[in-house]
Every structure is written in structure tokens, then in C-alpha cells.
Design a protein around this motif. Sequence first.
Motif, PDB file in Angstrom:
ATOM      1  N   ALA A 188       1.462 -12.936   3.945  1.00 16.63           N
ATOM      2  CA  ALA A 188       0.579 -11.895   4.456  1.00 16.63           C
ATOM      3  C   ALA A 188       0.637 -10.640   3.590  1.00 16.63           C
ATOM      4  N   PHE A 189      -0.489  -9.940   3.543  1.00 21.65           N
ATOM      5  CA  PHE A 189      -0.629  -8.584   3.021  1.00 21.65           C
ATOM      6  C   PHE A 189      -1.234  -7.785   4.161  1.00 21.65           C
ATOM      7  N   TRP A 190      -0.479  -6.810   4.667  1.00 22.88           N
ATOM      8  CA  TRP A 190      -0.894  -6.120   5.877  1.00 22.88           C
ATOM      9  C   TRP A 190      -0.354  -4.697   5.854  1.00 22.88           C
ATOM     10  N   ALA A 191      -0.593  -3.929   6.914  1.00 19.23           N
ATOM     11  CA  ALA A 191      -0.146  -2.537   6.950  1.00 19.23           C
ATOM     12  C   ALA A 191       0.122  -2.129   8.388  1.00 19.23           C
ATOM     13  N   LEU A 192       1.106  -1.260   8.547  1.00 22.42           N
ATOM     14  CA  LEU A 192       1.457  -0.702   9.853  1.00 22.42           C
ATOM     15  C   LEU A 192       1.269   0.805   9.835  1.00 22.42           C
ATOM     16  N   PHE A 246      -0.959   4.796   7.021  1.00 24.01           N
ATOM     17  CA  PHE A 246      -0.503   3.400   7.117  1.00 24.01           C
ATOM     18  C   PHE A 246       0.260   3.037   5.842  1.00 24.01           C
ATOM     19  N   PHE A 247       1.260   2.157   5.975  1.00 28.22           N
ATOM     20  CA  PHE A 247       1.990   1.690   4.799  1.00 28.22           C
ATOM     21  C   PHE A 247       1.820   0.181   4.640  1.00 28.22           C
ATOM     22  N   PRO A 248       1.560  -0.278   3.403  1.00 30.19           N
ATOM     23  CA  PRO A 248       1.343  -1.700   3.163  1.00 30.19           C
ATOM     24  C   PRO A 248       2.639  -2.500   3.157  1.00 30.19           C
ATOM     25  N   ILE A 249       2.503  -3.774   3.501  1.00 33.66           N
ATOM     26  CA  ILE A 249       3.620  -4.715   3.586  1.00 33.66           C
ATOM     27  C   ILE A 249       3.192  -6.021   2.919  1.00 33.66           C
TER      28      ILE A 249
END
Length: 268
Positions: free
Chosen positions: A115-119, A227-230
Motif C-alpha cells: 500500500a501507498f497511503w496517508a494518515l 497528512f503524512f504518506p506511508i
Amino acid sequence: MSPPPAESGYSLVWSDDFSGAAGSLPNQSKWNIVSSGPNSGNQEVQHYTQSNSNSSLSGSGMLHITPQHNNGQWTSARLECKSSFQCPAGHRLLLQAELRSGTFPANQQSGIWPAFWALGNDIRNGNNVSWPQCGEWDIFENAHGADFSLGTLHYGRGGTDHLSKGSARQTFQVESFHTWAVKVNRSPSNWQDETLEWWLDGNKFFQVKGSDVGDGELWGRVAHKGFFPILNVAVGSNFPGGGQPDDKTTTGLGSGLQVKYVAAYKSN
């Protein structure tokens, strides 16, 4: 090397092109390399490590996240960006990455979940905001070697109040690199017309408007906050069609994630 491309109408705010010596860890001034046990709530079984056997640079400008199976235990990597990115009123924010998911045959990737996502940054900045109140953008999410991703927005007021809006299955060619992006568009003069947009290779495939969420406070949390990417590869999954690794699930980069760059842009 693959530096982030110029995007018309935008200025580059932050990026990582994963340059560095082969076998070295990703840049820890930019990334927090997580060390943690499995998230059983998502049916995950992997342990995230800070070992370069799970996350390393290729030496030619690429990040490799590589699931490993040793002594009956799965290990992998999760990288959380130390910076967060916020879209100012009247502007657009673009967060994107060029990546390739695992290239092993699907029957060798059961349980693999890249996954490439953000919180939302509020989850970690001392405001006592938990998930899903912080907000979550799932930009690229895939599992089991399948040829589709789902774009999803998670939000809510916290606790059991979990709301989400998701795309239809977005198919892609598994063997190729693709550019996955989320765009926050705060150009409209009212929040109801603002949008979150999901893009694949320059084509928009999903959108959520402020009016779709219908609550100014909730929309503000998912579109106005930082938001920060993960980047991560989980093993064991509750993703649609999900499940656990089996005796055919194969260790190595063919079940992993290869990333050429991650970049954040703001409109001029």
C-alpha cells in the motif's frame, strides 16, 4: 535515478528519489522505519522491522520493501514520512508515487498486501486524535497479486464512528510501474465544492466532494489538515478477497514493493 517529474501548475514541496548505496536503509531523516508487531485487527501476521533485509535502497534510485519468511515468522517494512503536507485554502495539493507491486504470479502472493497511503498528522501530534477521526487516504492498495487497487477515504468522529467512501476496482498492469496520486483541491470558494481526487497514470478514477461528506468539521479533517504518506507491505489481510499467506506464498521482492519516488507538490 528517477527524480520526481515536474507537474504543470505546481511546485515541488518535498520528495525522496531513494538515491543511496545499494543495501542501505532508506533516509531516516525523511522516514520513520517502523518496528512493531502484527496488527491483528487487520488480520496481519507480519512483524515490521528496521532491518535492511526488509527495506533497502537498490543503488539505482529505488526503494525495495521485501517481505521475508524465516523460522515460521513473516517480517516486512512500513515507512512513515516524518513530514506532513497540508493544502492551503485556495490551492491544490498533490501527493504521488511511482511504484510497482509484486511481480510473482498471483498464486505465490496470497496474503501479501502492499500500500501507498496517508494518515492525518493529528494522530501523532499530541492532539489525542485517534483513527478514523484523523482521516486516512488509501491512494494505492492491492493484495494477493491481484490486478486491481481500491482508492478509499476513511473518516469519522472516532471510536466506533467509522465512515468511508471508496472507488470501484481500478485495474492496472501488475508487471509495470504506475504513478498513483491523491489530489486535494481547495480552489473552490466553499468547502462543499472542494474535492479529494484519486489518479492513476494521470487519469482521475475517483472523487469525493465536500458535499458528499456533508459535514464541515469532518471534511476539514480529511481535506484541510496535514497528512503524512506511508509505504508498507503487510502480510495477512482483510482487504477484499483477502486472507492469509499459504504454503505457496513466496518470500522476496517479487512479493514486495518497488518505489521510484514519493513527492508532494503545491499549486503555484
